[in-house]
Scaffold this active site. Structure first.
Site, PDB file in Angstrom:
ATOM      1  N   CYS A  14       0.815  -1.047  -0.149  1.00  0.00           N
ATOM      2  CA  CYS A  14       0.029  -0.210  -0.083  1.00  0.00           C
ATOM      3  C   CYS A  14       0.911   1.327  -0.006  1.00  0.00           C
ATOM      4  O   CYS A  14       0.273   2.473  -0.900  1.00  0.00           O
ATOM      5  CB  CYS A  14      -0.904   0.255   0.943  1.00  0.00           C
ATOM      6  SG  CYS A  14      -2.029  -1.210   1.326  1.00  0.00           S
ATOM      7  N   HIS A  45      -2.748   7.353   6.475  1.00  0.00           N
ATOM      8  CA  HIS A  45      -3.473   6.334   6.089  1.00  0.00           C
ATOM      9  C   HIS A  45      -4.754   5.783   6.400  1.00  0.00           C
ATOM     10  O   HIS A  45      -4.812   4.951   5.245  1.00  0.00           O
ATOM     11  CB  HIS A  45      -1.782   5.097   6.515  1.00  0.00           C
ATOM     12  CG  HIS A  45      -2.581   3.993   6.212  1.00  0.00           C
ATOM     13  ND1 HIS A  45      -2.083   4.131   4.615  1.00  0.00           N
ATOM     14  CD2 HIS A  45      -2.366   2.966   5.888  1.00  0.00           C
ATOM     15  CE1 HIS A  45      -2.275   2.349   4.214  1.00  0.00           C
ATOM     16  NE2 HIS A  45      -2.448   2.161   5.599  1.00  0.00           N
ATOM     17  N   GLU A  73      -1.932   4.555  14.675  1.00  0.00           N
ATOM     18  CA  GLU A  73      -1.234   6.187  13.327  1.00  0.00           C
ATOM     19  C   GLU A  73      -0.961   7.419  14.588  1.00  0.00           C
ATOM     20  O   GLU A  73      -0.337   8.210  13.809  1.00  0.00           O
ATOM     21  CB  GLU A  73      -2.093   6.030  12.008  1.00  0.00           C
ATOM     22  CG  GLU A  73      -1.216   6.780  11.240  1.00  0.00           C
ATOM     23  CD  GLU A  73      -1.641   7.309   9.805  1.00  0.00           C
ATOM     24  OE1 GLU A  73      -1.389   7.932   9.057  1.00  0.00           O
ATOM     25  OE2 GLU A  73      -2.689   7.030   9.608  1.00  0.00           O
ATOM     26  N   LYS A  98      -9.439   8.127   2.713  1.00  0.00           N
ATOM     27  CA  LYS A  98     -10.128   6.436   2.865  1.00  0.00           C
ATOM     28  C   LYS A  98     -11.450   6.123   3.043  1.00  0.00           C
ATOM     29  O   LYS A  98     -12.610   5.346   2.198  1.00  0.00           O
ATOM     30  CB  LYS A  98      -9.252   5.436   3.211  1.00  0.00           C
ATOM     31  CG  LYS A  98      -7.901   5.299   2.691  1.00  0.00           C
ATOM     32  CD  LYS A  98      -6.649   4.174   3.247  1.00  0.00           C
ATOM     33  CE  LYS A  98      -5.229   4.073   2.382  1.00  0.00           C
ATOM     34  NZ  LYS A  98      -4.948   5.229   3.244  1.00  0.00           N
ATOM     35  N   HIS A 147      -9.824   1.653   0.161  1.00  0.00           N
ATOM     36  CA  HIS A 147      -8.053   1.686  -0.114  1.00  0.00           C
ATOM     37  C   HIS A 147      -8.075   1.598  -1.126  1.00  0.00           C
ATOM     38  O   HIS A 147      -8.063   0.194  -1.442  1.00  0.00           O
ATOM     39  CB  HIS A 147      -7.786   0.730   0.867  1.00  0.00           C
ATOM     40  CG  HIS A 147      -6.710   0.694   1.094  1.00  0.00           C
ATOM     41  ND1 HIS A 147      -5.307   1.139   0.833  1.00  0.00           N
ATOM     42  CD2 HIS A 147      -5.598  -0.072   2.016  1.00  0.00           C
ATOM     43  CE1 HIS A 147      -4.305   0.650   1.041  1.00  0.00           C
ATOM     44  NE2 HIS A 147      -4.334   0.367   2.024  1.00  0.00           N
ATOM     45  N   PHE A 166       1.435  -3.453   3.470  1.00  0.00           N
ATOM     46  CA  PHE A 166       2.045  -4.862   4.352  1.00  0.00           C
ATOM     47  C   PHE A 166       3.115  -4.947   4.108  1.00  0.00           C
ATOM     48  O   PHE A 166       3.586  -4.677   3.193  1.00  0.00           O
ATOM     49  CB  PHE A 166       0.948  -5.974   3.540  1.00  0.00           C
ATOM     50  CG  PHE A 166      -0.604  -6.232   3.831  1.00  0.00           C
ATOM     51  CD1 PHE A 166      -0.795  -5.302   4.944  1.00  0.00           C
ATOM     52  CD2 PHE A 166      -1.034  -6.751   3.644  1.00  0.00           C
ATOM     53  CE1 PHE A 166      -2.279  -5.222   4.610  1.00  0.00           C
ATOM     54  CE2 PHE A 166      -2.485  -6.932   3.464  1.00  0.00           C
ATOM     55  CZ  PHE A 166      -3.048  -6.663   4.532  1.00  0.00           C
TER      56      PHE A 166
END
Length: 417
Positions: free
Chosen positions: A165, A305, A316, A337, A342, A403
């Protein structure tokens, strides 16, 4: 070596909120959700039956039928957004040194639809290998910048960044560095993703990563809300024209913003989960701020994010508070998002565009779908819940985490001569 200044001179977007930059921005500012029941395939037996799909896209608006059959949807999306960005930037390649114009593109997964179709077709057959001759080149992640370069005759640096991502943010940081070090005059950068298919939805469902709020898709992506239950899959593409300032001024280009700095790090923690204390996120943000030669108080807005996952949203916010201290409470924070879903490897590109337009227009898009405060999150932070906010945005930071523990942050600021 004196580093060159790098500016943004063109934008292109193909998103679940609209198929142009203006439509995308209008959707963001008005807090529109792009989530709806899946139409790309029959999802009735899947745990998650909705996503943020691109709507009304026809690849034949950008290429003929023969060409369209030779490329995966993620490449079709890349070409569409790039065409808009090139036109927006007023680039006439016949008048420019194309040996110094490159393409650095991001995608986390690439041609998943192509891979799925070919393998399923083989599995249903009698074991005789009958594969499409375009199978391999259609699925490769790096084929997107290859097609963009061939479309426009660009012979500068050309490759893909793959970091899940964080892919398109890594691509943008690479593009920024190549230009400021004098290795290119212009780079088309960004990212694209097209994973709303049986393999993409089924795979993320198996990981328990997706929201299963099938009764109310439009409110399913709810970052920082107590009742969030996973992210919503999105698809699309974002393209950004980065250019050295001297080259942009010489050709009389309009300038949206200036790229100030970028930072990258690894969590070194887990294949999918972020570090619970946000150590990698904090490191990436701090590196970006140092690279920009900024103080923490110079950041006005963070496009986080913020995927709407139980663990990620908490880590975060911890990273932001730990890094920014008291200034964290003066920032605007939002997760777009909540509206786009996403976009995986393309998330950084469209979120950088949102950050660029926030700097240009002095508007922070909202985090929609907030209903209940999470007691594990400091709700004294300004998450720009539910309604866009007007404020001066001199500098914006955009976060993307992938990831594998990949973290990337990029900063854009108002351009001043």
């Amino acid at each position: 070596m004196e580093l060159k200044r790098v500016v943004v001179t063109g934008l292109g977007a193909l998103t679940p909120l609209g198929n142009t930059v203006s439509a995308y921005w209008e959707g963001l500012v008005n807090g529109i959700s792009g989530a709806a029941p899946i139409t790309h395939f029959d999802a009735s037996k899947f745990k998650t039956q909705f996503a943020c799909e691109v709507k009304g896209f026809d690849p034949h608006d950008f290429m003929d039928r023969k060409e369209a059959r030779k490329v995966d949807p993620f490449v079709q999306y890349a070409i569409a957004s790039t065409d808009e960005a090139v036109k927006d930037a007023g680039l006439e390649f016949s008048k420019l040194d194309t040996n110094r114009i490159g393409v650095i593109w991001g995608s986390g997964i690439g041609g998943l639809k192509t891979f799925l179709d070919e393998v399923v077709t083989f599995a249903k057959g009698d074991g005789t290998p009958r594969f499409n001759p375009f199978f391999i080149p259609k699925m490769l992640v790096d084929i997107a910048p290859g097609h963009i370069s061939m479309r426009h005759g660009l012979r500068g640096p050309n490759f893909s960044a793959v970091s899940a991502c964080a892919s398109s943010t890594n691509a943008m940081i690479d593009a920024f560095n190549y230009i400021r070090m004098g290795m290119a005059d212009i780079i088309i950068t960004g990212g694209s993703e097209a994973t709303i298919n049986e393999a993409g939805i089924g795979g993320f469902n198996a990981m328990h990563a997706l929201s299963t709020r099938n009764d109310d898709p439009k409110t399913a992506s709810r970052p920082f809300d107590k009742d969030r239950d996973g992210f919503v899959s999105g698809e699309g593409s974002g393209a950004i024209i980065l250019e050295s300032l001297e080259h942009a001024l010489a050709r009389g280009a309009k300038i949206y913003a200036e790229v100030a700095g970028g930072g990258m790090s690894a969590d070194a923690h887990h294949i999918t989960a972020s570090h619970p204390e946000g150590l990698g996120a904090k490191l990436a943000m701090s590196k970006a701020i140092a690279d920009a030669n900024f103080g923490y108080a110079d950041i006005d807005y963070i496009n986080v994010h913020g995927t709407s996952t139980p663990v990620g949203d908490i880590s975060e916010t911890k990273a932001i508070i730990d890094l920014f201290g008291e200034h964290a409470y003066k920032l605007n924070i939002s997760s777009t998002k909540s509206m786009t879903g996403h976009l995986l490897g393309a998330a950084g590109a469209i979120e950088a565009i949102a950050s660029i337009l926030s700097v240009k227009n002095d508007i922070v898009p909202p985090t929609i779908n907030h209903f209940t405060d999470d007691p594990d999150i400091d709700n004294n932070l300004n998450f720009t819940f539910n309604t866009a906010q007007e404020r001066v945005v001199n500098a914006a930071l955009s976060n993307t985490f992938g990831f594998g523990g990949h973290n990337a942050s990029i900063i854009v600021k108002k351009y001043h001569s």
